[in-house]
Design an enzyme around this catalytic site. Structure first.
Site, PDB file in Angstrom:
ATOM      1  N   HIS A 136       0.819  -1.220   0.000  1.00 40.18           N
ATOM      2  CA  HIS A 136       0.000   0.000   0.000  1.00 40.18           C
ATOM      3  C   HIS A 136       0.849   1.264   0.000  1.00 40.18           C
ATOM      4  O   HIS A 136       0.373   2.340  -0.377  1.00 40.18           O
ATOM      5  CB  HIS A 136      -0.915  -0.016   1.228  1.00 40.18           C
ATOM      6  CG  HIS A 136      -2.119   0.852   1.095  1.00 40.18           C
ATOM      7  ND1 HIS A 136      -2.243   1.843   0.157  1.00 40.18           N
ATOM      8  CD2 HIS A 136      -3.285   0.876   1.785  1.00 40.18           C
ATOM      9  CE1 HIS A 136      -3.404   2.449   0.279  1.00 40.18           C
ATOM     10  NE2 HIS A 136      -4.062   1.875   1.270  1.00 40.18           N
ATOM     11  N   SER A 137       2.106   1.176   0.429  1.00 42.99           N
ATOM     12  CA  SER A 137       2.965   2.361   0.407  1.00 42.99           C
ATOM     13  C   SER A 137       3.310   2.787  -1.015  1.00 42.99           C
ATOM     14  O   SER A 137       3.714   3.935  -1.238  1.00 42.99           O
ATOM     15  CB  SER A 137       4.256   2.087   1.189  1.00 42.99           C
ATOM     16  OG  SER A 137       4.941   0.977   0.645  1.00 42.99           O
TER      17      SER A 137
END
Length: 450
Positions: A136-137
């Site tokens: 998700h980063s």
């Protein structure tokens, strides 16, 4: 080339652990083309692995330090990242769901680019699947959907020569743009004063939420069976609806499509918890992430699921009121500073997660529920039609369930991700959502009483 991580990108890395892997997932199910079906899979896996250039963000590796950054690597081991799996034929939904649940439970190798692609053959009815996960980063949910679909063709006869990781995408955004509003405020005292007053006004309205019907303050969600310590294993379930069917019901109820999706989730959860005599007296609260028009991270809208209301029509009306109130409240925060407003609001939640003390922090919300827009027309991969696309959002501690809805080709594809030990009968939620929809249709369209 090096890109320093934005604050919200760093937060996803900090939240990650063996029990809470912070990757997004997506299950793409295709129908094999009638012509060349026998050699299709072998040709596809060859194409996916035979890329001379891997583009951002697929080629990003993490550089740790006081100020973590992304470094673009020239060589990505596609034999490692692209994997081929065969289910015993004919693989059904149960077998596919079990396999994808296990794949989604495993953490990514933090020493490599943070993604994996699994090509799955052996499905019944001449189908195959791709399961892709990415940290998700590297991207948010809407950017992830663009990355997954930008390489496909709207034409059945279109021939593709590049995989998603070799296709430049708009999801690769300017990594420095998040600082622009702060710089502009620093250089313009008048604008800084106006922004500060607007931010202060937003917090004041939030504290006085009783003055705006439906608006919910953070950290007022009741403790529920969803707000518990979770392990690393995941269980996945899916549901699908025609957008025409949902739109008809949304119009009949004078509610938004998003509110109707929230209603289906709320009603399924209400029934699920009542069976275990575990339904909180106070209404469950959903975190509804939303990405503003500018590239400055996502905001979170807190929406009441009105799970304490027995009447279906009144429940839907209360959800719609809360959804519109929260959406209006976030819209009043200056554009470009909405991510900062959300970050300040979520700070106790983040500190609780990072310190391991989340069980002692009042629950900010009970469940996260996303809605994302995908391609409106059917997409193809070298003649194979993309039938279904189910996105999956990661789970954090004290958050055992997430639900993500993707609008694609006239249908709403809903991916349900739950902690396996906490929610062992996750598929029942998908069944209860369908029954909730049928029940509401019987009241609003057929004219039956609840």
């Amino acid at each position: 080339m090096t890109h320093f991580l934005k604050p919200y990108e760093r937060s996803w890395l900090m939240l990650g652990s063996k029990s809470t892997p912070m990757h997004l997932g997506a299950l793409l199910i295709f129908k094999l083309p009638a012509r060349g079906a026998k050699s299709y899979i072998s040709n596809l896996i060859t194409m996916l692995r035979a890329q001379n250039t891997v583009v951002a963000p697929w080629n990003y590796t993490l550089v740790k330090g006081l100020r973590p950054s992304w470094s673009e690597t020239a060589e990505v081991d596609l034999d490692y990242h692209v994997r081929h799996i065969a289910l015993p034929e004919p693989g059904g939904e149960r077998e596919l769901g079990g396999l994808v649940s296990r794949l989604h439970s495993h953490t990514l190798d933090m020493q490599r680019p943070l993604w994996e692609c699994h090509l799955i053959e052996g499905l019944s009815d001449g189908r195959f699947a791709l399961f892709i996960k990415m940290h998700h980063s590297l991207t948010d949910t809407s950017g992830f959907i663009r990355l997954l679909t930008s390489w496909l063709s709207p034409s059945k006869s279109g021939q593709l020569s590049a995989a998603p990781w070799a296709t430049p995408s708009a999801a690769d955004s300017n990594h420095d743009s998040w600082t622009q509003p702060l710089i502009e405020n620093a250089l313009n005292p008048k604008q800084a004063l106006q922004s500060g007053l607007a931010m202060g006004g937003a917090f004041t309205r939030l504290l006085r939420s009783s003055a705006r019907p439906g608006l919910k303050r953070p950290y007022q969600a009741p403790r529920s069976p969803l707000n518990v310590k979770i392990g690393p294993s995941r269980r996945l379930a899916t549901q699908q609806y025609s957008l025409a069917r949902l739109s008809t019901l949304a119009e009949a109820s004078s509610s938004s499509l998003e509110s109707l999706i929230l209603y289906l989730c709320a009603t399924a959860l209400r029934r699920f918890f009542k069976e275990y005599n575990a339904l909180p007296e106070a209404p469950l609260i959903a975190a509804v992430p939303r990405r503003p028009g500018s590239d400055n991270g996502a905001t979170i809208e807190l929406v009441s699921l009105a799970s304490d209301i027995a009447d279906p029509v009144r429940r839907l009306a209360a959800i719609n009121q809360s959804y519109l109130a929260s959406k209006s409240h976030i819209a009043e925060v200056p554009d470009g500073l909405q991510w900062l407003y959300t970050g300040i609001t979520a700070m106790p939640y983040l500190l609780g997660q990072l310190s391991g003390a989340s069980a002692f922090v009042p629950a900010m919300f009970n469940i996260s529920i996303h809605s994302e827009q995908g391609p409106e027309a059917a997409q193809y991969c070298n003649g194979a039609e993309l039938l279904d696309l189910y996105p999956m959002f990661p789970l954090a501690q004290d958050g055992a369930l997430s639900i993500t809805c993707l609008y694609y080709a006239g249908d709403a594809h809903i991916g349900i991700c739950g902690a396996r030990e906490t929610l062992p009968s996750l598929q029942r939620l998908a069944l209860y959502m369908e029954q909730a929809l049928i029940g509401l249709e019987s009241i609003l369209i057929d004219g039956e009483t609840a």
